[in-house]
Design a protein around this motif. Structure first.
Motif, PDB file in Angstrom:
ATOM      1  N   ASP A   1       7.583 -16.113   0.907  1.00 21.17           N
ATOM      2  CA  ASP A   1       7.512 -14.733   1.385  1.00 21.17           C
ATOM      3  C   ASP A   1       8.812 -14.048   0.973  1.00 21.17           C
ATOM      4  N   ILE A   2       8.916 -12.748   1.223  1.00 18.61           N
ATOM      5  CA  ILE A   2      10.154 -12.029   0.919  1.00 18.61           C
ATOM      6  C   ILE A   2      11.290 -12.672   1.691  1.00 18.61           C
ATOM      7  N   LYS A   3      12.403 -12.965   1.020  1.00 17.61           N
ATOM      8  CA  LYS A   3      13.530 -13.608   1.690  1.00 17.61           C
ATOM      9  C   LYS A   3      14.057 -12.723   2.814  1.00 17.61           C
ATOM     10  N   GLU A   4      14.607 -13.381   3.821  1.00 17.70           N
ATOM     11  CA  GLU A   4      15.033 -12.674   5.037  1.00 17.70           C
ATOM     12  C   GLU A   4      16.023 -11.551   4.740  1.00 17.70           C
ATOM     13  N   GLU A   5      16.971 -11.799   3.828  1.00 20.11           N
ATOM     14  CA  GLU A   5      17.991 -10.787   3.566  1.00 20.11           C
ATOM     15  C   GLU A   5      17.437  -9.544   2.883  1.00 20.11           C
ATOM     16  N   TYR A   6      16.228  -9.669   2.313  1.00 21.44           N
ATOM     17  CA  TYR A   6      15.631  -8.518   1.633  1.00 21.44           C
ATOM     18  C   TYR A   6      14.535  -7.847   2.469  1.00 21.44           C
ATOM     19  N   GLN A   7      14.175  -8.455   3.602  1.00 19.27           N
ATOM     20  CA  GLN A   7      13.120  -7.888   4.444  1.00 19.27           C
ATOM     21  C   GLN A   7      13.396  -6.439   4.854  1.00 19.27           C
ATOM     22  N   PRO A   8      14.657  -6.075   5.232  1.00 22.61           N
ATOM     23  CA  PRO A   8      14.895  -4.676   5.641  1.00 22.61           C
ATOM     24  C   PRO A   8      14.699  -3.664   4.511  1.00 22.61           C
ATOM     25  N   TYR A   9      14.600  -4.151   3.289  1.00 21.55           N
ATOM     26  CA  TYR A   9      14.502  -3.241   2.148  1.00 21.55           C
ATOM     27  C   TYR A   9      13.075  -3.142   1.598  1.00 21.55           C
ATOM     28  N   VAL A  10      12.104  -3.713   2.336  1.00 18.94           N
ATOM     29  CA  VAL A  10      10.691  -3.508   1.997  1.00 18.94           C
ATOM     30  C   VAL A  10      10.275  -2.188   2.630  1.00 18.94           C
ATOM     31  N   PHE A  11      10.181  -1.149   1.815  1.00 19.08           N
ATOM     32  CA  PHE A  11       9.966   0.190   2.366  1.00 19.08           C
ATOM     33  C   PHE A  11       8.504   0.612   2.389  1.00 19.08           C
ATOM     34  N   ALA A  12       7.622  -0.092   1.684  1.00 16.64           N
ATOM     35  CA  ALA A  12       6.211   0.309   1.702  1.00 16.64           C
ATOM     36  C   ALA A  12       5.334  -0.869   1.296  1.00 16.64           C
ATOM     37  N   THR A  13       4.122  -0.870   1.848  1.00 15.01           N
ATOM     38  CA  THR A  13       3.061  -1.777   1.410  1.00 15.01           C
ATOM     39  C   THR A  13       1.974  -0.931   0.777  1.00 15.01           C
ATOM     40  N   LEU A  14       1.624  -1.272  -0.461  1.00 14.88           N
ATOM     41  CA  LEU A  14       0.642  -0.502  -1.215  1.00 14.88           C
ATOM     42  C   LEU A  14      -0.636  -1.318  -1.344  1.00 14.88           C
ATOM     43  N   THR A  15      -1.764  -0.716  -1.013  1.00 13.82           N
ATOM     44  CA  THR A  15      -3.064  -1.375  -1.173  1.00 13.82           C
ATOM     45  C   THR A  15      -3.967  -0.512  -2.041  1.00 13.82           C
ATOM     46  N   GLN A  16      -4.765  -1.181  -2.852  1.00 12.16           N
ATOM     47  CA  GLN A  16      -5.750  -0.468  -3.673  1.00 12.16           C
ATOM     48  C   GLN A  16      -7.109  -1.126  -3.494  1.00 12.16           C
ATOM     49  N   GLN A  17      -8.101  -0.316  -3.262  1.00 15.56           N
ATOM     50  CA  GLN A  17      -9.445  -0.822  -3.033  1.00 15.56           C
ATOM     51  C   GLN A  17     -10.016  -1.465  -4.294  1.00 15.56           C
ATOM     52  N   ALA A  18     -10.953  -2.372  -4.074  1.00 12.66           N
ATOM     53  CA  ALA A  18     -11.604  -3.043  -5.203  1.00 12.66           C
ATOM     54  C   ALA A  18     -12.519  -2.081  -5.947  1.00 12.66           C
ATOM     55  N   SER A  19     -12.798  -2.440  -7.180  1.00 15.30           N
ATOM     56  CA  SER A  19     -13.821  -1.706  -7.927  1.00 15.30           C
ATOM     57  C   SER A  19     -15.132  -1.805  -7.165  1.00 15.30           C
ATOM     58  N   PRO A  20     -15.820  -0.691  -6.969  1.00 17.71           N
ATOM     59  CA  PRO A  20     -17.005  -0.730  -6.104  1.00 17.71           C
ATOM     60  C   PRO A  20     -18.114  -1.651  -6.606  1.00 17.71           C
TER      61      PRO A  20
END
Length: 615
Positions: A362-381
């Motif tokens: 997973d993202i290392k602990e020291e970099y966790q505060p710098y995860v500013f967004a989670t991006l999701t994209q839907q599947a092709s229908p």
């Protein structure tokens, strides 16, 4: 005679004292020529008389009569009586006048102070560290500290765009700013007149900020005596660690690369916009979630796995030490499974060359505060789509595509698979219609293990409707339907009927609970109200207003309309703040109670609100 004599003698005694300006601890930083002001003197003046003092100072000066003795003493300025007199370096004459007062037995004493005056005060900071503004009674833009400033300390309050500090300067001579640190911009005002309060905003020079902070001096001079200087220390903090990122925490895109607008509840072409403020070297990273051929998930920073996320940054301004750079985040059109990525932004001091250094499992602990967004994209229908996804949510239905690695695709020999979840008896209403890219000619039913269902076991069926088909589920269970045509299998649908299934949607509650006053909202799961309205199969809530109510907007299930029931229509109304938010108004002069229904697109009840007004 004795009383008259004492009265006369005491009345005639008066001190006219003129003294050079005294030195303070901060005078070591003040470069002034040695003053040659006269020594303090004391004189006895006859009532109604005057006292004249000849001086020849080498600095600008000011003499004043204290308010406490202003009734008996003044300064004679030619034909005018004044209580403050200013002058420049050179020969001058000061005349002290005394009132003709012989009815008092008290000796009157006047102390006059002759001094060269310069005052500098810095702006007050509020509880948030920002500059405190002045009131109309002062006529000043800012509010200033009472005491003399020993230094000017630049600061960068949150929301501001630079290092700065407002100051207030006042002197009894013509002055000018003669010297500035290289990292301070030239102010718009650099001179002042005697006795005038001048506001100046000392601002850092964006092209010369020292990375590790610095201290220098601001030099004020007497325009009529260039050797007379006042030096005020100026400090600027380190800017090496200034770092701020603005970006929505959740970014949603559909397969067509359109972004979801949560305010309007729709999709539109475009990108997410953000900004990063800091020194040169801050970097933006994309870390994608990936799935291997065996269905195991992990992370990757490789370009081959992250190129579907498009990040574009503004060019760096070579003249700036700190820059607030804009950037955009978008996606390519998705031809496959749903996908997810995380946006990490690191300051220059933490930047790495290889994005894969940012994580293990997973993202290392020291970099966790710098995860500013989670991006999701839907599947092709793919070949099957929901005709009305929003309408499905209203009836407790969810239709989603399964990943291409799902085991059922291999078992059922299909290229695409979906999951259809029903949570209510009416989840197969017209809003649950599915549309087909390839029209099917038949279908087969399977159990949860992908084994064929006999006619006796079968609880699944399909009925054609205008524009597509609807799947019926006769009991709480799980199974599969495979649609086919003459060319072969089209796709499989995993069918689940579970009243307790979590299909997402809006969490019911106050939209801004920390700001609500005078209102409460409780879910009803038993009791009289529940028994009365449970038949609608919708959530039941009790909303109570007491006294003055503010900020009581509510997040509610997706609805199309609302209506108060019975007599409550006269006082119970609502304002729509979008498809999932509403504000209920209770306009009555007396305590009362009523009921409001929220309806879906097909007039099914999606929420019952018991409304109570206590006044």
């Amino acid at each position: 005679m004795k009383r008259h004599y004492l009265h006369l003698v005491m009345s005639l005694l008066a001190g006219a004292c003129l003294a050079a300006a005294s030195c303070s601890d901060s005078d070591e930083d003040t470069k002034l020529p040695s003053p040659n002001f006269p020594e303090a003197v004391s004189a006895t003046i006859e009532a109604g008389g005057t006292y004249t003092l000849e001086i020849e100072p080498n600095q600008n000066w000011e003499v004043s009569v204290p308010t406490a003795t202003a009734a008996w003493f003044w300064i004679q300025d030619e034909t005018q009586k004044v209580w403050t007199l200013r002058g420049g370096a050179g020969a001058s004459r000061i005349v002290i006048g005394v009132a003709e007062l012989d009815e008092f037995d008290d000796t009157r004493v006047c102390e006059g102070t002759l001094e060269r005056g310069f005052s500098l005060r810095t702006c007050k900071l509020d509880q948030y560290g920002d500059f405190e503004y002045g009131g109309s009674e002062t006529g000043l833009t800012y509010s200033y500290n009472e005491g003399e400033a020993e230094s000017i300390d630049l600061t960068w309050p949150e929301g501001r765009t630079d290092f700065s500090m407002p100051i207030l300067v006042e002197a009894n001579y013509d002055w000018a700013i003669n010297q500035l640190p290289e990292w301070v911009s030239t102010p718009s005002v650099t001179v002042g007149k005697p006795g005038t309060k001048v506001e100046i905003r000392i601002q850092g020079n964006p092209s010369a900020y020292p990375l590790d902070g610095a201290q220098d001096k601001l030099v004020f001079i007497d325009k009529n005596n260039l050797d007379a200087k006042v030096e005020i220390p100026v400090t600027i903090p380190s800017c090496r660690d200034i770092f701020d990122v603005t970006l929505d925490k959740e970014l949603k895109f559909n397969a067509a690369a359109e972004i979801y607008n949560s305010m309007n509840g729709d999709w539109s072409p475009g990108t997410a916009r953000g900004s990063v403020k800091g020194i040169r070297g801050a970097r933006i990273y994309v870390i994608a979630e990936v799935t291997d051929r065996w269905g195991n998930t992990g992370l990757s920073g490789d370009e081959a796995d992250t190129k579907w996320v498009i990040v574009e940054e503004s060019a760096w301004d070579e003249e700036l030490v700190i820059m607030d750079r804009g950037f955009t985040v978008g996606t390519e059109v998705n031809q496959g499974d749903a996908r997810t990525a995380r946006i990490i932004v690191l300051p220059a001091s933490m930047a790495v060359s290889d994005p894969n250094e940012l994580f293990d499992y997973d993202i290392k602990e020291e970099y966790q505060p710098y995860v500013f967004a989670t991006l999701t994209q839907q599947a092709s229908p793919g070949p099957i789509q929901a005709a009305n996804p929003e309408g499905m949510a209203e009836i407790g239905t969810l239709f989603e595509k399964l990943p291409s690695t799902h085991w059922s695709l291999r078992e059922l020999e299909v290229d695409d698979a979906y999951k259809l979840t029903y949570t209510k008896a009416w989840s197969n209403d017209p809003e649950a219609t599915l549309t087909f890219e390839r029209d099917f000619t038949g279908y087969k039913c399977y159990d949860a293990d992908c084994q064929p269902l006999s006619d006796e076991q079968n609880w699944l069926s399909v009925r054609r409707v205008e524009g597509g088909a609807i799947i019926d589920m006769d009991r709480e269970d799980e199974g599969y339907i495979v649609f086919y045509d003459a060319e072969g299998n089209i796709a499989a649908v995993n069918c689940l009927y579970d009243p307790n299934a979590d299909i997402g949607g809006t969490d019911i509650g106050f939209a801004y609970p920390e700001y609500v006053t005078g209102a409460t909202l409780e879910e009803i799961t038993s009791g009289e109200y529940y028994e009365q309205y449970a038949e609608y199969g919708a959530p039941i809530y009790h909303l109570t207003y007491e006294g003055e109510t503010t900020n009581a907007a509510m997040n509610v299930p997706t609805y199309s309309s609302f209506m108060a029931q019975g007599d409550a229509e006269s006082w119970l109304t609502a304002e729509s703040y979008g498809p999932t938010q509403i504000y209920v108004n209770m306009d009555s002069q007396t305590a009362t109670e009523g009921v409001m229904f929220l309806y879906g697109a097909n007039w099914n009840v999606v929420m019952v609100i018991i409304c109570t007004l206590n006044i």
